[in-house]
Scaffold this active site. Structure first.
Site, PDB file in Angstrom:
ATOM      1  N   HIS A 246       1.520  -2.694   9.979  1.00 33.90           N
ATOM      2  CA  HIS A 246       0.286  -2.289   9.271  1.00 33.90           C
ATOM      3  C   HIS A 246      -0.130  -0.972   9.878  1.00 33.90           C
ATOM      4  CE1 HIS A 246      -3.452  -2.269   7.174  1.00 33.90           C
ATOM      5  NE2 HIS A 246      -4.144  -2.235   8.337  1.00 33.90           N
TER       6      HIS A 246
ATOM      7  N   CYS B  93       0.249   0.172   3.131  1.00 32.42           N
ATOM      8  CA  CYS B  93      -0.692   0.592   3.936  1.00 32.42           C
ATOM      9  C   CYS B  93      -0.457   2.068   4.648  1.00 32.42           C
ATOM     10  CB  CYS B  93      -0.791  -0.323   5.081  1.00 32.42           C
ATOM     11  SG  CYS B  93       0.850  -0.773   5.929  1.00 32.42           S
TER      12      CYS B  93
ATOM     13  N   ASN C  68      -9.869   1.475   7.633  1.00 32.11           N
ATOM     14  CA  ASN C  68      -8.848   0.498   7.474  1.00 32.11           C
ATOM     15  C   ASN C  68      -8.747   0.178   6.186  1.00 32.11           C
ATOM     16  OD1 ASN C  68      -7.025  -1.664   7.621  1.00 32.11           O
ATOM     17  ND2 ASN C  68      -7.723  -2.395   9.443  1.00 32.11           N
TER      18      ASN C  68
END
Length: 353
Positions: free
Chosen positions: A126, A21, A141
């Site tokens: 994250h 991520c 995202n």
């Protein structure tokens, strides 16, 4: 005239792969494949070496230094996680700086979030990017199936919600590299008809949708059969309850009839002589012994008729009140029997008033 759909497709958006991520966050921010896992690993190793050299300054034979060498890296792990230091150093290559959004220094500036260029958000390892492209804001995202449009009025609420959920938010300061989406969206604003979903939700929906059409008919058939079974069970239960209630009512009614007949027979003895003679004759015909009328087997219809006759006599007795002493029930007439025998033998044996 630009196609609005093509405008959305011009936005670079890396989707989640493994635990990379941090890489997706940086590339979505810069709008291009600028960093790879190898690049970020090199930065992490460089940071680890710098930390090792600082610890060695206190003595390579010290306990603190040996403990530091035994610990795993705090800047990366095998899953693909990279620390904030790695992200900060990667952005430093492009002359970009990170500022903590909820710090006292930044909040004292009273800057409207829509005046910024981009934000990086982190929660439990994250990372994801929120960036302005043209005059509009987008949630980039990597866990989403695509970019999510965020209105100017909703941006502040969105950031506040992230803070409530425990996210750390960083403001990006500096000049971001030019990108195609910035140029296109600077000319025309886009509209999003359907918001993107989480990648896991889309996969679950697609997998369940394949078997849904095949099982829908079976489910409907099963529901119909189940409803029929329930209806039959309820109908049987209603019938059983009705029969049970009917039996209870019959039993109670018959008991009341027996008591009413006994009372009517006793009342007949005390009402008048003619009724006593009839009862006595009936008793003699039944067997001549005491209690013959009481042992007689009566049907339900006869019980109902006699109960009705008793109620009729009771109505007549209310109009004419005979005075019958209590001794009549207990005194023997000629030493031959009790009250029952007196009533059965006839009026000639009854003591005079």
């Amino acid at each position: 005239m630009f196609d609005r759909k093509l405008n959305m497709e011009s936005i670079f958006h890396e989707k989640q792969e493994g635990s990379l991520c941090a890489q997706h966050c940086l590339n979505n921010l810069l709008q291009g494949e600028y960093f790879t896992p190898v690049d970020l690993s090199s930065i992490a190793h460089q940071l680890d070496e710098e930390e090792r050299m600082r610890m060695a300054e206190g003595g390579m034979a010290s306990e603190e230094y040996r403990t530091f060498l035994q610990q795993p890296s705090g800047n990366m792990d095998d899953s693909g996680f990279f620390s904030i230091q790695v992200i900060s150093n990667a952005l430093g290559v492009w002359g970009l700086e990170l500022i903590l959004f909820n710090s006292r220094e930044y909040q004292s500036l009273m800057i409207n979030p829509i005046e910024e260029k981009a934000f990086i958000c982190n929660y439990k390892e994250h990372w994801f990017t929120v960036r302005k492209l043209g005059q509009q804001w987008f949630n980039l995202n990597s866990l989403l199936t695509g970019p999510e449009l965020i209105s100017d009025t909703y941006l502040a609420l969105f950031l506040a919600q992230l803070q409530q959920e425990g996210y750390s938010i960083f403001v990006i300061r500096g000049n971001l590299p030019e990108c195609e989406a910035e140029q296109i969206l600077g000319i025309m604003r886009v509209q999003q008809q359907q918001r993107p979903r989480l990648i896991g939700e889309e996969e679950a929906q697609s997998s369940s949708g394949q078997g849904r059409s095949a099982t829908l008919g079976q489910l409907e058939t099963g529901l119909v059969v189940e409803d029929e079974v329930v209806d039959e069970d309820e109908e049987e239960l209603r019938r059983a309850l009705a029969l049970s209630k009917q039996d209870m009512e019959v039993e109670d009614e018959e008991a009341d009839l027996r008591r009413a007949i006994q009372l009517s027979m006793q009342g007949a003895v005390m009402s008048n002589k003619s009724s006593e003679s009839k009862v006595g004759n009936a008793g003699s015909a039944a067997g001549g012994g005491p209690g013959g009328a009481q042992t007689e087997t009566l049907t339900a219809d006869e019980l109902r008729r006699r109960r009705q006759a008793y109620f009729d006599r009771q109505s007549q007795q209310q109009l004419v009140q005979p005075t019958i002493p209590q001794q009549a029930e207990s005194k023997p007439t000629d030493g031959s029997g009790s009250k029952n025998s007196s009533s059965e033998e006839g009026p000639q044996n009854k003591p005079s008033q």
